[in-house]
Design a protein around this motif. Structure first.
Motif, short mmCIF file in Angstrom:
data_model
loop_
_atom_site.label_atom_id
_atom_site.label_comp_id
_atom_site.label_asym_id
_atom_site.label_seq_id
_atom_site.Cartn_x
_atom_site.Cartn_y
_atom_site.Cartn_z
N TRP A 64 1.59 -7.27 2.08
CA TRP A 64 -0.05 -6.51 1.35
C TRP A 64 0.15 -5.14 0.63
CZ3 TRP A 64 -4.38 -9.64 4.00
CH2 TRP A 64 -4.24 -10.86 4.60
N ALA A 65 1.28 -4.73 0.23
CA ALA A 65 1.40 -2.69 0.54
C ALA A 65 1.43 -2.35 -0.76
CB ALA A 65 2.12 -2.08 1.60
N ALA A 114 -1.75 -5.66 -4.82
CA ALA A 114 -0.69 -5.74 -3.99
C ALA A 114 0.66 -6.47 -5.11
CB ALA A 114 -0.60 -5.10 -2.55
N PRO A 125 3.85 -1.54 4.60
CA PRO A 125 3.23 -1.19 4.90
C PRO A 125 4.79 0.25 5.90
CG PRO A 125 1.70 -2.74 5.81
CD PRO A 125 3.26 -3.14 5.47
N TRP A 160 -1.39 0.61 2.75
CA TRP A 160 -2.20 -0.62 2.98
C TRP A 160 -3.37 -0.16 2.44
CZ3 TRP A 160 -6.10 -4.24 4.88
CH2 TRP A 160 -5.51 -5.14 5.15
N SER A 165 -5.03 -4.07 -1.24
CA SER A 165 -4.57 -5.58 -0.71
C SER A 165 -4.39 -6.74 0.03
CB SER A 165 -4.23 -5.42 1.02
OG SER A 165 -3.10 -3.45 1.11
#
Length: 270
Positions: A64-65, A114, A125, A160, A165
């Motif tokens: 989720w970056a 993200a 991340p 992140w 994110s």
């Protein structure tokens, strides 16, 4: 105003949309910016989202970056939006940004910013940004820009940032009875995203602004404490950086005394 699940979801005007009848048009989030323009490159259709990307939002916080360049792109999209400048200007907070931009962008898609920005190739991340949500978005952007310049953090560095994110739209989707296969905030917290990210990145940036005190938010206290603990035992954890906006540096009421004990390796390149 209310936070959902103790983390980040904020609706303005004091009005709840829970239980709204299906015939009622969807209310404007915050009542100010109904249709924000999307940043270039952001996925806008569920048909264009790979199933693996949807699954990543449900299961894998380490995907989720956004790149630092994307962080600036998304944030600047907000700061230069005419509606934002008219209604919020320098006073707008991350709560306002989330409600008026992040939630409308992601509503019904089931993925956070993200993954919408990197739907075909999710990013892992390298740095985590800790912030308190109540800060001025303008000041936060200033602090991150200052930090990147001083520590030679490149625009390709993967960061992140919880607002971008995590998927923020599920609560509103449920309230409006919009089909949504994305996870709730509580469902994402079960994955311990902050803990696993803190143990995986090479540094944390903690952002201080004049508008809000980072240490009044317990999530931030936890994040800083966890990062310092990791920094004490992992040689590759380069630093935990406290960074302020220019306004916070000039603000007498923001007491930074005693907080500079966070490891701060100013000459280190990232």
């Amino acid at each position: 105003n209310a936070e959902y699940g103790g983390f980040g979801f904020h609706m303005g005007c004091g009005a709840s949309v829970e239980g709204a009848p299906l015939s009622t048009p969807p209310p404007t989030v915050e009542g100010t910016l109904p249709s924000p323009e999307r940043p270039s490159g952001m996925c806008s259709s569920s048909e264009d989202l790979p199933e693996a990307t949807r699954a990543a939002q449900m299961t894998t916080p380490l995907l989720w970056a956004v790149s630092l360049a994307q962080w600036h792109q998304v944030t600047n999209q907000v700061l230069t939006d005419p509606g934002w400048r008219r209604n919020f200007s320098r006073k707008g907070t991350m709560y306002d940004l989330c409600s008026n931009f992040v939630v409308p962008w992601s509503l019904g898609l089931g993925c956070g910013v993200a993954l919408l920005m990197n739907s075909s190739s999710p990013l892992t991340p390298e740095i985590m940004i800790s912030h308190c949500w109540a800060e001025s978005v303008h000041e936060l952007s200033e602090a991150i820009t200052n930090c990147a310049a001083e520590h030679h953090i490149s625009e390709s560095t993967r960061v992140w940032f919880c607002v971008y994110s995590m998927y923020q739209g599920r609560a509103l989707a449920d309230a409006l009875r919009i089909p949504d296969g994305g996870p709730s905030i509580s469902g994402q917290l079960v994955l311990d995203p902050f803990g696993c990210v803190i143990h995986s990145v090479r540094a944390m940036v903690t952002a201080h602004t004049a508008k809000a005190d980072l240490y009044r938010r317990l999530w931030c206290v936890y994040e800083v404490d966890a990062a310092l603990e990791v920094a004490g035992v992992q040689d590759n954890y380069r630093s935990c950086l406290l960074y302020t906006s220019d306004a916070a540096d000039e603000e007498d009421s923001v007491d930074l005394g005693g907080r500079r004990n966070i490891k701060n390796n100013k000459n280190e390149k990232y």
